[in-house]
Design a protein around this motif. Structure first.
Motif, PDB file in Angstrom:
ATOM      1  N   THR A   6      22.772   0.056  66.545  1.00 28.77           N
ATOM      2  CA  THR A   6      23.351   1.158  67.309  1.00 28.77           C
ATOM      3  C   THR A   6      22.911   1.141  68.764  1.00 28.77           C
ATOM      4  O   THR A   6      21.860   0.594  69.104  1.00 28.77           O
ATOM      5  CB  THR A   6      22.933   2.523  66.726  1.00 28.77           C
ATOM      6  OG1 THR A   6      21.571   2.798  67.081  1.00 28.77           O
ATOM      7  CG2 THR A   6      23.071   2.562  65.225  1.00 28.77           C
TER       8      THR A   6
ATOM      9  N   LEU B   8      23.799   7.049  69.529  1.00 31.95           N
ATOM     10  CA  LEU B   8      23.757   7.315  68.097  1.00 31.95           C
ATOM     11  C   LEU B   8      22.328   7.272  67.570  1.00 31.95           C
ATOM     12  O   LEU B   8      21.955   8.059  66.692  1.00 31.95           O
ATOM     13  CB  LEU B   8      24.626   6.298  67.357  1.00 31.95           C
ATOM     14  CG  LEU B   8      24.774   6.484  65.853  1.00 31.95           C
ATOM     15  CD1 LEU B   8      25.308   7.869  65.515  1.00 31.95           C
ATOM     16  CD2 LEU B   8      25.681   5.415  65.275  1.00 31.95           C
TER      17      LEU B   8
ATOM     18  N   ARG C 124      28.846   6.623  71.400  1.00 28.31           N
ATOM     19  CA  ARG C 124      28.295   6.341  70.077  1.00 28.31           C
ATOM     20  C   ARG C 124      28.872   5.033  69.554  1.00 28.31           C
ATOM     21  O   ARG C 124      30.098   4.872  69.487  1.00 28.31           O
ATOM     22  CB  ARG C 124      28.640   7.460  69.092  1.00 28.31           C
ATOM     23  CG  ARG C 124      28.058   8.808  69.464  1.00 28.31           C
ATOM     24  CD  ARG C 124      28.605   9.903  68.563  1.00 28.31           C
ATOM     25  NE  ARG C 124      28.120  11.215  68.984  1.00 28.31           N
ATOM     26  CZ  ARG C 124      28.614  12.364  68.548  1.00 28.31           C
ATOM     27  NH1 ARG C 124      29.621  12.356  67.674  1.00 28.31           N
ATOM     28  NH2 ARG C 124      28.120  13.509  68.985  1.00 28.31           N
TER      29      ARG C 124
ATOM     30  N   ALA D 154      28.213   2.094  66.343  1.00 26.02           N
ATOM     31  CA  ALA D 154      27.524   1.609  65.156  1.00 26.02           C
ATOM     32  C   ALA D 154      28.200   0.331  64.674  1.00 26.02           C
ATOM     33  O   ALA D 154      29.427   0.272  64.577  1.00 26.02           O
ATOM     34  CB  ALA D 154      27.539   2.656  64.047  1.00 26.02           C
TER      35      ALA D 154
END
Length: 370
Positions: free
Chosen positions: A306, A310, A352, A354
């Motif tokens: 990440t 995040l 964010r 991921a």
């Protein structure tokens, strides 16, 4: 150093005192998302001194001109006194990144899913998000490589270009990693990958992007190499005997997820204000600013790489940890990955990103969410 989180109570930092998390316990597993009034959300509410909001109906977001639009409903939790967001502003930069990116699919028998959402701080001002992810498999089939980069917000016109270049060049360099060398000198190998990618970005800048400087292309980065079993090797036995390896510059992070619990081989920042970056690439000496950590894979369900937007929420919020554990308990496709990042949390305004791979072999995956 490993940061471990156990089940149990944890004190959620308030908006005024938010800081690095101490070892604490999330989280749940399973395919259903937590309700906004769940016990975990109540914990956030009591500790933050804030309230939560219904998340199941469509939200009308009103622009300054009075024109509204409806957001698709989501079960993603909300923590804190959150107001409706004004309409997002598109950025006009030729170097701007798309506001939403997502992927999901197989690479060398492993399911990989990724999502990146531009943060509300960018959307409200019409600037570009600056997160980039990349992934590759090594040419010899010994491992997967996951890379995330986060351009510095202090360079809004150019840092996203640096993040994209760095992620691409690092993947290109990492594709030449061999399993034999990783077994012997993993730290040296990953630092060589950083040095090669760093040098490539600097050459590109000198040849194509003058008069930009290294700091104009500045980005933080995390690179994670995860071993794949050799052909014919028993998958169940090999997974418990293998270790991954990660290197980072700056505040990106790596997490492992096992039965709803997280571990982070890199700790959260222990002091100083959030979002103040002291190390980035490209630079003169990447080895001086690099941090290395092994990634224990025994019993791990998934590995998550990440950016800091995040990572901070995972460290600081029980509700976010529980929600993401529920969404990532099984391999998922791009739409589910995007929806997993749609939670709202007071003070969480950064991009964010991921990038996830699951440990289970394909024939053991119970189902695949879209």
């Amino acid at each position: 150093m490993s940061l471990k989180w156990w089940r149990g109570p944890r004190e959620e930092p308030s908006a005024a005192t938010a800081g690095p998390a101490s070892p604490a316990g999330p989280s749940g597993s399973g395919a259903t998302a937590p309700e906004p009034a769940d016990t975990q959300d109540t914990q956030d509410t009591q500790q933050d001194g804030t309230g939560t909001h219904d998340t199941h109906s469509a939200e009308v977001v009103t622009a300054e001109q009075g024109v509204g639009f409806a957001e698709l409903p989501t079960e993603a939790p909300r923590t804190g006194p959150l107001s409706p967001l004004p309409a997002p502003l598109l950025n006009g930069l030729p170097t701007g990144l798309p506001g939403m990116r997502a992927d999901g699919g197989l690479l060398r028998g492993r399911w990989i899913a990724a999502a990146s959402l531009t943060g509300t701080s960018h959307l409200l001002h019409g600037t570009s998000g600056q997160d980039v992810y990349r992934y590759t498999a090594t040419h010899d089939g010994s491992g997967l490589v996951l890379v995330v980069c986060d351009g510095l917000g202090s360079r809004p016109a150019t840092a996203q270009t640096g993040a994209g270049l760095l992620a691409s060049y690092l993947c290109e360099a990492a594709a030449h990693i061999t399993g034999q060398r990783m077994a012997e000198v993993p730290q040296d190998v990953l630092r060589e990958v950083l040095a090669t990618g760093n040098a490539a970005v600097r050459r590109h800048r000198a040849a194509v992007l003058e008069p930009l400087t290294d700091s104009d292309l500045a980005a933080t980065v995390a690179v994670c190499w995860l071993p794949l079993p050799a052909e014919g090797e028993d998958e169940g036995v090999a997974r418990h005997a293998l270790t991954g390896h990660a290197v980072r510059v700056g505040d990106c992070n790596v997490f492992t997820l096992a039965r709803g619990r997280y571990e982070a081989p890199f700790p959260a920042a222990s002091e100083g204000p959030a979002n103040v970056v002291t190390a980035y690439l490209p630079c003169e000496d990447p080895a001086r600013v690099a941090e290395y950590a092994p990634v224990a894979l025994a019993g791990v369900d998934a590995v998550v790489v990440t950016t800091d937007g995040l990572a901070i929420d995972l460290f600081d919020s029980p509700s976010v940890r529980t929600w993401l554990a529920s969404r990532w308990s099984v391999p998922c496709g791009p739409a589910r990955m995007l929806d997993s990042l749609r939670y709202r949390r007071q003070g969480s305004h950064d991009d964010r990103t991921a990038l996830i791979t699951w440990s289970a072999p394909l024939d053991h995956i119970p189902r695949l969410e879209p």
